[in-house]
Design an enzyme around this catalytic site. Sequence first.
Site, PDB file in Angstrom:
ATOM      1  N   THR A  97      42.166  61.593 -10.775  1.00 55.76           N
ATOM      2  CA  THR A  97      41.471  60.809 -11.800  1.00 55.76           C
ATOM      3  C   THR A  97      40.109  60.421 -11.247  1.00 55.76           C
ATOM      4  OG1 THR A  97      43.554  59.950 -12.658  1.00 55.76           O
ATOM      5  CG2 THR A  97      41.552  58.773 -13.279  1.00 55.76           C
ATOM      6  N   LYS A 172      42.752  60.410 -19.988  1.00 53.66           N
ATOM      7  CA  LYS A 172      43.569  59.769 -18.946  1.00 53.66           C
ATOM      8  C   LYS A 172      43.190  58.300 -18.799  1.00 53.66           C
ATOM      9  CE  LYS A 172      46.240  59.170 -15.324  1.00 53.66           C
ATOM     10  NZ  LYS A 172      46.098  59.899 -14.073  1.00 53.66           N
ATOM     11  N   LYS A 248      55.598  37.644 -36.239  1.00 53.90           N
ATOM     12  CA  LYS A 248      56.687  36.668 -36.232  1.00 53.90           C
ATOM     13  C   LYS A 248      57.201  36.444 -34.814  1.00 53.90           C
ATOM     14  CE  LYS A 248      60.758  38.099 -37.405  1.00 53.90           C
ATOM     15  NZ  LYS A 248      61.519  37.912 -36.125  1.00 53.90           N
TER      16      LYS A 248
END
Length: 296
Positions: A97, A172, A248
């Site tokens: 990466t 990525k 909720k």
Amino acid sequence: MTDRVGFIGLGNMGAPMAKRLLDRPGGLTVCDMRPEVVVTYTDAGANAADTPAAVAEHAEVISIAVVDDAQVRGVVDGPDGILRTAKPGSVIAVHSTISDATAEELAGICASHDVEFVDAPVSGGAPGANRGVLAVMVGGTETAFQRVREPFGAFADLIVHAGPVGAGTRMKLARNLLHFAAFTAATEAQRLAEAAGLDIAALGKVVRHSDAVTGGAGAIMLRDTTAAIEEGDFWLPILSHARDLGEKDLSLAMELGERLGVALPFAELAIDGLGIGLGVGTGPIATKKRTGGSPA
């Protein structure tokens, strides 16, 4: 003709990925700075190379799984880098990466050598690599994508052509934004559960079990746009229902946190942004929270 494959970097991710290439026809050449790591592969029939340049002498598709941008640059274009010996038409695939800007820059350098470059980061971790079920996000030309699909299939069961060079990295980064933001939200949930006197290890079991069934956060990532959903759209009732349930449950969790004195900043952000993010606008509970009025 089956491309010969090279693999550079046999660390936590690279090692299991490369192992799954050992039985692939065409041969495998591996390279790592630690000679003792390479022995496992040579004992299994792979060739060893001392430098990235030596790998390129024996491979047409070369995978790189090193640590960071600087190491990728050195492997690709350093003094002993792949481009010193790469044959025209070769494909360099970076699984690390890195910055998308680095990927685009290196693609330009490779093109001057008549070599294709793809950024191909992976998702699924070492367990996914060991099982051959990684997801690979490929940025590059259609030609390069078709070249890498077959060898990548040894360690991945989902290979996506994200777009041109840099797109794989951008996908990525978006995926990991969700990953680590979810980790941070999980720590908030643990603090609430712990303050309520619950067994947070048991909570973790419940989360992993239900996410495996429902798909977790990815279950709502089904549309091809983030634009607001118009009346009559198929997704409007489905995602409106998800919003209403979410608002909720978030409001109930926030009430519990207030009673226990536990700050829940992620819950605050979530209730404010859930409906808008889903494209259906805020629901009655979030609207009431914002205005202090009654639900519509």
